[in-house]
Design an enzyme around this catalytic site. Structure first.
Site, mmCIF file in Angstrom:
data_model
loop_
_atom_site.group_PDB
_atom_site.id
_atom_site.type_symbol
_atom_site.label_atom_id
_atom_site.label_comp_id
_atom_site.label_asym_id
_atom_site.label_seq_id
_atom_site.Cartn_x
_atom_site.Cartn_y
_atom_site.Cartn_z
ATOM 1 C CG HIS A 77 -9.207 0.180 -0.032
ATOM 2 N ND1 HIS A 77 -8.571 -0.048 1.164
ATOM 3 C CD2 HIS A 77 -10.522 0.289 0.278
ATOM 4 C CE1 HIS A 77 -9.459 -0.055 2.146
ATOM 5 N NE2 HIS A 77 -10.651 0.137 1.628
ATOM 6 C CG MET A 88 -7.998 6.964 3.124
ATOM 7 S SD MET A 88 -6.966 6.927 4.589
ATOM 8 C CE MET A 88 -6.260 5.287 4.428
ATOM 9 C CG ASP A 104 -6.085 -2.828 3.402
ATOM 10 O OD1 ASP A 104 -6.619 -2.036 2.601
ATOM 11 O OD2 ASP A 104 -5.127 -2.526 4.128
ATOM 12 C CB SER A 153 -0.880 0.032 1.252
ATOM 13 O OG SER A 153 -1.393 1.352 1.416
ATOM 14 C CG MET A 163 -11.268 -2.880 5.496
ATOM 15 S SD MET A 163 -9.754 -2.471 4.637
ATOM 16 C CE MET A 163 -8.959 -1.428 5.863
ATOM 17 C CG MET A 199 -11.024 3.224 2.650
ATOM 18 S SD MET A 199 -9.460 3.110 3.540
ATOM 19 C CE MET A 199 -8.320 3.168 2.162
ATOM 20 C CG ASP A 211 -4.934 2.014 1.424
ATOM 21 O OD1 ASP A 211 -3.900 1.521 1.888
ATOM 22 O OD2 ASP A 211 -5.969 1.350 1.230
ATOM 23 C CG HIS A 220 -3.919 -1.638 -1.532
ATOM 24 N ND1 HIS A 220 -5.004 -2.404 -1.915
ATOM 25 C CD2 HIS A 220 -4.324 -0.897 -0.482
ATOM 26 C CE1 HIS A 220 -6.022 -2.125 -1.102
ATOM 27 N NE2 HIS A 220 -5.636 -1.228 -0.222
HETATM 28 C C1 DX5 Z 1 -6.274 1.458 6.322
HETATM 29 C C2 DX5 Z 1 -5.314 1.197 5.209
HETATM 30 C C3 DX5 Z 1 -4.192 0.336 5.767
HETATM 31 C C4 DX5 Z 1 -3.092 0.113 4.791
HETATM 32 C C5 DX5 Z 1 -2.220 -1.004 5.290
HETATM 33 O O1 DX5 Z 1 -7.264 2.297 5.873
HETATM 34 O O2 DX5 Z 1 -5.973 0.553 4.132
HETATM 35 O O3 DX5 Z 1 -4.772 -0.906 6.138
HETATM 36 O O4 DX5 Z 1 -3.559 -0.206 3.574
HETATM 37 O O5 DX5 Z 1 -1.506 -0.470 6.323
HETATM 38 P P1 DX5 Z 1 -0.549 -1.374 7.240
HETATM 39 O O6 DX5 Z 1 -0.025 -2.487 6.381
HETATM 40 O O7 DX5 Z 1 0.518 -0.405 7.662
HETATM 41 O O8 DX5 Z 1 -1.429 -1.864 8.336
HETATM 42 ZN ZN ZN Z 2 -6.524 -0.496 1.550
#
Ligand code: DX5
Ligand code: ZN
Length: 225
Positions: free
Chosen positions: A72, A37, A181, A8, A143, A74, A35, A33
């Protein structure tokens, strides 16, 4: 079982994202990946489709093979940003069903743009919606932390949900990826695989290390791949 490691970029150096993507691909990652947000659905703000467009040319192996960009979302609402990321070169687009008013329609809209579609389930979210859309999706993302931040600890109840998701995927007879994740480390990835996962997001475990290849190799070793 084919396992996939999906670093990620949330935990990458945001001042050198293109370089980081190239380095982590050279270190052996299978997907990248993203992320995304929006500081509405989750209490954090990361990046939009422009970053996806900018990084797309870097998401390639040394031999020039494209490496899938696994987005992903969010975000809430879902549809406009999903379309924008499809335009920006996303290969897979996953969203949280509780963030869309019309889950089946959002899935269809992602697929209509030629992207693979996934649904993402927060720690307290049931898998029930899969009863009605599992035939239409390519990816289930479980998650194992609450969305919003990297570096959190793995929530053990996710293991039971992964087992349930694996049962549902097997029953569907479809080739659906089961991705997890949050809080994935070298020392717990085997346990997550044993529960039924085949694709692993890791942010801080990889980008927090000085040797990306060493960590990815250690993960693959733990998986027995
Ligand atoms: C949360 C993110 C994290 C990220 C992974 O919203 O989606 O889960 O991808 O982070 P680590 O591997 O540092 O937990
Ligand atoms: Zn993610």
């Amino acid at each position: 079982m084919t396992y996939r490691i999906a670093p990620s970029i949330l935990s990458a150096d945001f001042a050198r994202l293109g370089q980081e993507v190239r380095e982590v691909i050279a270190a052996g990652s299978d997907w990248i990946h993203f992320d995304v947000m929006d500081n509405h659905y989750v209490p954090n703000l990361t990046f939009g489709p422009m970053i996806c467009s900018a990084l797309k040319p870097h998401a390639k192996t040394a031999q020039g093979l494209a490496v899938p960009i696994d987005v992903h979302l969010m975000v809430q609402p879902v549809d406009a940003l999903a379309a924008a990321f499809a335009e920006a070169g996303a290969d897979l687009i996953s969203f949280h069903p509780d963030a869309s008013g019309h889950v089946h329609r959002s899935v269809q809209a992602i697929k209509a743009r030629g992207c693979q579609a996934g649904l993402v389930f927060n720690p307290a979210q049931s898998l029930e919606v899969l009863d009605w859309v599992i035939e239409d999706i390519d990816l289930v993302l479980i998650m194992s932390v609450n969305p919003g931040f990297g570096g959190q600890s793995f929530i053990d109840s996710a293991l039971r949900k992964i087992e349930d998701a694996r049962r549902r995927i097997t029953a569907s007879g479809k080739d659906i990826r089961l991705e997890v994740d949050g809080g994935i480390k070298v020392d717990n990835i085997r346990r997550v695989a044993d529960a039924g996962a085949d694709t692993f997001v890791a942010g801080s475990a990889i980008f927090g290390a000085s040797d990306y290849k060493g960590v990815i190799n250690a993960m693959r070793q733990a998986l027995g791949a």
